[in-house]
Scaffold this motif. Structure first.
Motif, mmCIF file in Angstrom:
data_model
loop_
_atom_site.group_PDB
_atom_site.id
_atom_site.type_symbol
_atom_site.label_atom_id
_atom_site.label_comp_id
_atom_site.label_asym_id
_atom_site.label_seq_id
_atom_site.Cartn_x
_atom_site.Cartn_y
_atom_site.Cartn_z
ATOM 1 N N GLY A 43 10.798 7.191 -10.419
ATOM 2 C CA GLY A 43 10.709 8.638 -10.262
ATOM 3 C C GLY A 43 9.246 9.026 -10.180
ATOM 4 N N ILE A 44 8.980 10.129 -9.486
ATOM 5 C CA ILE A 44 7.644 10.743 -9.515
ATOM 6 C C ILE A 44 7.850 12.247 -9.735
ATOM 7 N N PRO A 45 6.885 12.905 -10.381
ATOM 8 C CA PRO A 45 7.061 14.344 -10.607
ATOM 9 C C PRO A 45 6.722 15.160 -9.361
ATOM 10 N N VAL A 46 7.413 16.265 -9.194
ATOM 11 C CA VAL A 46 7.140 17.147 -8.059
ATOM 12 C C VAL A 46 7.515 18.572 -8.457
ATOM 13 N N ASN A 47 6.745 19.534 -7.985
ATOM 14 C CA ASN A 47 7.153 20.930 -8.176
ATOM 15 C C ASN A 47 8.003 21.315 -6.986
ATOM 16 N N PRO A 69 0.053 12.384 -7.643
ATOM 17 C CA PRO A 69 -0.550 13.189 -8.705
ATOM 18 C C PRO A 69 0.402 13.410 -9.888
ATOM 19 N N GLY A 70 -0.105 13.141 -11.078
ATOM 20 C CA GLY A 70 0.667 13.383 -12.303
ATOM 21 C C GLY A 70 1.751 12.352 -12.585
ATOM 22 N N TYR A 71 1.721 11.211 -11.876
ATOM 23 C CA TYR A 71 2.814 10.237 -12.038
ATOM 24 C C TYR A 71 2.839 9.650 -13.445
ATOM 25 N N VAL A 105 14.773 25.145 0.208
ATOM 26 C CA VAL A 105 14.330 24.129 -0.755
ATOM 27 C C VAL A 105 13.132 23.396 -0.149
ATOM 28 N N ALA A 106 12.027 23.381 -0.889
ATOM 29 C CA ALA A 106 10.817 22.708 -0.388
ATOM 30 C C ALA A 106 9.884 22.434 -1.562
ATOM 31 N N PRO A 107 9.040 21.415 -1.437
ATOM 32 C CA PRO A 107 8.057 21.187 -2.495
ATOM 33 C C PRO A 107 6.967 22.262 -2.463
ATOM 34 N N GLU A 108 6.354 22.498 -3.614
ATOM 35 C CA GLU A 108 5.203 23.412 -3.709
ATOM 36 C C GLU A 108 3.975 22.530 -3.815
ATOM 37 N N PHE A 109 3.237 22.411 -2.756
ATOM 38 C CA PHE A 109 2.080 21.523 -2.756
ATOM 39 C C PHE A 109 0.813 22.268 -3.143
ATOM 40 N N ASP A 110 -0.009 21.670 -3.999
ATOM 41 C CA ASP A 110 -1.358 22.195 -4.203
ATOM 42 C C ASP A 110 -2.343 21.256 -3.497
ATOM 43 N N GLU A 111 -3.630 21.534 -3.643
ATOM 44 C CA GLU A 111 -4.616 20.746 -2.889
ATOM 45 C C GLU A 111 -4.599 19.270 -3.287
ATOM 46 N N ASN A 112 -4.358 19.023 -4.569
ATOM 47 C CA ASN A 112 -4.268 17.624 -5.017
ATOM 48 C C ASN A 112 -3.151 16.881 -4.311
ATOM 49 N N ASP A 113 -2.009 17.556 -4.204
ATOM 50 C CA ASP A 113 -0.854 16.937 -3.544
ATOM 51 C C ASP A 113 -1.171 16.671 -2.075
ATOM 52 N N VAL A 114 -1.770 17.661 -1.439
ATOM 53 C CA VAL A 114 -2.058 17.512 -0.005
ATOM 54 C C VAL A 114 -3.054 16.375 0.207
ATOM 55 N N GLU A 115 -4.053 16.304 -0.659
ATOM 56 C CA GLU A 115 -5.022 15.203 -0.533
ATOM 57 C C GLU A 115 -4.299 13.864 -0.668
ATOM 58 N N HIS A 116 -3.415 13.784 -1.652
ATOM 59 C CA HIS A 116 -2.712 12.517 -1.857
ATOM 60 C C HIS A 116 -1.743 12.205 -0.716
ATOM 61 N N TRP A 117 -0.906 13.178 -0.390
ATOM 62 C CA TRP A 117 0.200 12.887 0.529
ATOM 63 C C TRP A 117 -0.218 12.894 1.984
ATOM 64 N N LEU A 118 -1.267 13.627 2.322
ATOM 65 C CA LEU A 118 -1.520 13.831 3.749
ATOM 66 C C LEU A 118 -2.841 13.288 4.265
ATOM 67 N N LEU A 119 -3.776 12.998 3.396
ATOM 68 C CA LEU A 119 -5.013 12.425 3.906
ATOM 69 C C LEU A 119 -4.688 11.047 4.489
ATOM 70 N N GLU A 161 0.848 -1.204 0.000
ATOM 71 C CA GLU A 161 0.000 0.000 0.000
ATOM 72 C C GLU A 161 0.882 1.251 0.000
ATOM 73 N N PHE A 162 1.975 1.164 0.745
ATOM 74 C CA PHE A 162 2.905 2.290 0.815
ATOM 75 C C PHE A 162 3.508 2.546 -0.558
ATOM 76 N N LEU A 163 3.931 1.486 -1.240
ATOM 77 C CA LEU A 163 4.580 1.657 -2.551
ATOM 78 C C LEU A 163 3.608 2.259 -3.549
ATOM 79 N N GLN A 164 2.345 1.829 -3.467
ATOM 80 C CA GLN A 164 1.349 2.396 -4.387
ATOM 81 C C GLN A 164 1.135 3.868 -4.088
ATOM 82 N N TRP A 165 1.102 4.197 -2.818
ATOM 83 C CA TRP A 165 0.953 5.608 -2.411
ATOM 84 C C TRP A 165 2.167 6.422 -2.877
ATOM 85 N N ALA A 166 3.352 5.883 -2.652
ATOM 86 C CA ALA A 166 4.586 6.613 -2.957
ATOM 87 C C ALA A 166 4.771 6.810 -4.458
#
Ligand SMILES: CCCCCCCCCCCCCC(=O)SCCNC(=O)CCNC(=O)[C@H](O)C(C)(C)COP(=O)(O)OP(=O)(O)OC[C@H]1O[C@@H](n2cnc3c(N)ncnc32)[C@H](O)[C@@H]1OP(=O)(O)O
Length: 434
Positions: free
Chosen positions: A164-168, A140-142, A298-312, A131-136
């Motif tokens: 790799g996964i994309p990130v802003n 978004p945008g993978y 240096v830090a990622p720029e999270f939008d709502e999609n990212d927060v929903e994915h990474w933090l919910l 489950e972790f690998l699927q999440w990681a």
């Protein structure tokens, strides 16, 4: 990841660093000192046959602040990117791993479970769950094409992986689309055959094909040239088990019953209004987090999609809690941690070490110390054995007071094809890789 201790083992508690007599060594931004301290070699003489050919800061250039900050190589037109995969030794073939397929996800899981990062003493090995690998990896945008495997042609057995996964990513005031590269793994029987450089080149090629030219990654090994060097810290939650399995040792003058008393935590959290994050909280948490992360170099720029994915919250993957004001119902504070167990390789009694890792947090109204103390209490309630944190972000402000002990390894952070004039302090970094 990595955030990853790139080694569950270099993440073991260091009993020396832990004892009261030993001052915790201070971060030293000089790479020369760093290399000498940890490897006892002169970095100018250290040969990196592969890394010397790559667009990364080179040890020989450390200190030449005359070089401009920013991309090292300019992008080329996509049509000029090599269209066919790199050559593998003839017994092997490339595969794109569809992490949405239970079967493929299981193959990646098994490869990593048996061959991924271990500590220096080979006592523990990361055991990322499926489950972790699927999440990681399905963030978004993978791109599936960035989930690269190597199979034995004859048997089709999966023997190597890189992803790799994309990130802003924001570097100072520039937001750059990057890849976060993680889960590089070569089967134990195929080590030291220079497969890793081919895999890195292949994932780079596939990333270039999506018009992405920079990457961020972490590793437990020193390569040219770290953006920062961070340390792991560990907060014991289950002293008896950690000592039994050799993760920690009882220091001098310490008995088991004293250790149990020392690390005891309240049964329930202390902050009024603390509750689990829900879907409806995504906009508020995004606002808090964007604002907080803006203070780091240096830090990622999270939008709502990212927060929903990474933090919910996701069961056994990521836990997130926030503080809602009981008067205004405003969301003021937030913390999260992820679940990354390690296999215990040589214990009769236990097979899994249940570890929580600090992820993102924001404190505006509640002191960070209290917030993280509640994180510890929550992790204890959920039966974690240990709570890990790096010294990035503002973590140094609570580590000692909350009885974290310093680990015995480093985690190096890197950027690919992006130069900074100087190494950063870990506290200038607002980035956690899995
Ligand atoms: C624009 C897009 C860019 C995208 C790409 C960005 C870069 C991404 C970079 C990858 C980020 C990964 C982030 C993570 O996942 S970090 C986790 C890495 N994984 C493990 O530690 C798991 C256990 N170990 C293994 O599976 C193997 O030992 C690995 C696969 C690590 C190396 O296999 P092997 O032991 O059989 O070696 P080789 O003979 O094939 O190759 C030797 C060459 O490889 C260089 N090496 C060794 N370890 C690492 C390492 N962790 N990062 C980068 N390079 C590494 C080494 O310095 C040498 O080059 P040079 O010193 O001669 O020059």
């Amino acid at each position: 990841m990595a955030g990853k201790d790139s080694s569950p083992g270099s993440s073991k508690e260091n009993p020396d660093q832990n004892s009261d007599e030993n001052p915790v060594s201070k971060y030293n931004a000089s790479i020369e000192n760093l290399v000498q301290r940890f490897q006892n070699v002169n970095p100018l003489e250290q040969k990196h046959k592969f890394w010397e050919t790559q667009p990364v800061g080179q040890f020989k250039d450390v200190g030449s602040s005359s070089l401009p900050e920013g991309p090292i190589e300019m992008p080329t037109p996509i049509s000029e990117v090599k269209q066919e995969p790199y050559n593998l030794p003839s017994l092997y073939e490339w595969t794109t791993c569809d992490m949405g397929s239970e079967e493929v996800c299981n193959e990646v899981y098994v490869l990593l479970m048996n061959n991924y990062v271990e500590d220096d003493d080979n006592m523990f090995r990361f055991n990322y769950s499926k489950e972790f690998l699927q999440w990681a990896l399905r963030s978004p945008g993978y791109y599936s094409s960035w989930h690269v495997g190597v199979r034995v042609k004859a048997s089709k057995k999966l023997v190597a992986f890189i992803s790799g996964i994309p990130v802003n990513m924001r570097v100072r005031d520039q937001v750059v689309k990057m890849a976060e590269v993680n889960f590089l793994c070569v089967h134990k029987k195929l080590r030291s055959k220079r497969l890793a450089p081919v895999m890195i080149k292949e994932v780079t090629r596939r990333i270039h094909l999506e018009n992405v030219w920079q990457a961020a990654y972490t590793a437990g090994v020193l390569l040219p040239t770290p953006l920062t060097t961070s340390q792991y810290w560990h907060r014991t939650l289950n002293p008896k088990k950690l000592i039994d399995v050799g993760f920690s040792r009882l220091g001098e003058r310490m008995t088991m019953s004293r250790a149990i008393k020392l690390y005891k935590l309240p049964a329930t959290t202390l902050t009024p209004g603390l509750r689990k994050m829900e879907l409806r909280d995504v906009p508020a948490v995004t606002g808090l987090l964007r604002n907080y992360l803006s203070r780091f170099a240096v830090a990622p720029e999270f939008d709502e999609n990212d927060v929903e994915h990474w933090l919910l919250p996701r069961e056994n993957v990521v836990d997130s809690y926030l503080v809602e004001s009981q008067v205004t119902h405003e969301i003021t504070d937030f913390f999260s941690f992820y679940t990354l167990p390690s296999s215990i390789l040589h214990s009769q009694e236990y097979s899994i070490l249940k570890a929580a890792y600090t992820f993102y947090y924001v404190s505006t109204n509640t002191a960070l110390l209290q917030l993280m103390n509640d994180a510890l209490i929550t992790a204890k309630q959920k039966n974690f054995d240990v709570f890990n944190a790096l010294d990035v972000m503002e973590n140094e402000s609570f580590l000692k007071e909350l009885k974290f002990g310093q680990g015995d390894g480093q985690l190096y952070y890197y950027l690919y094809n992006y130069r900074l004039s100087q190494a950063l302090k870990p506290s200038e970094l607002g980035l956690v890789l899995l």
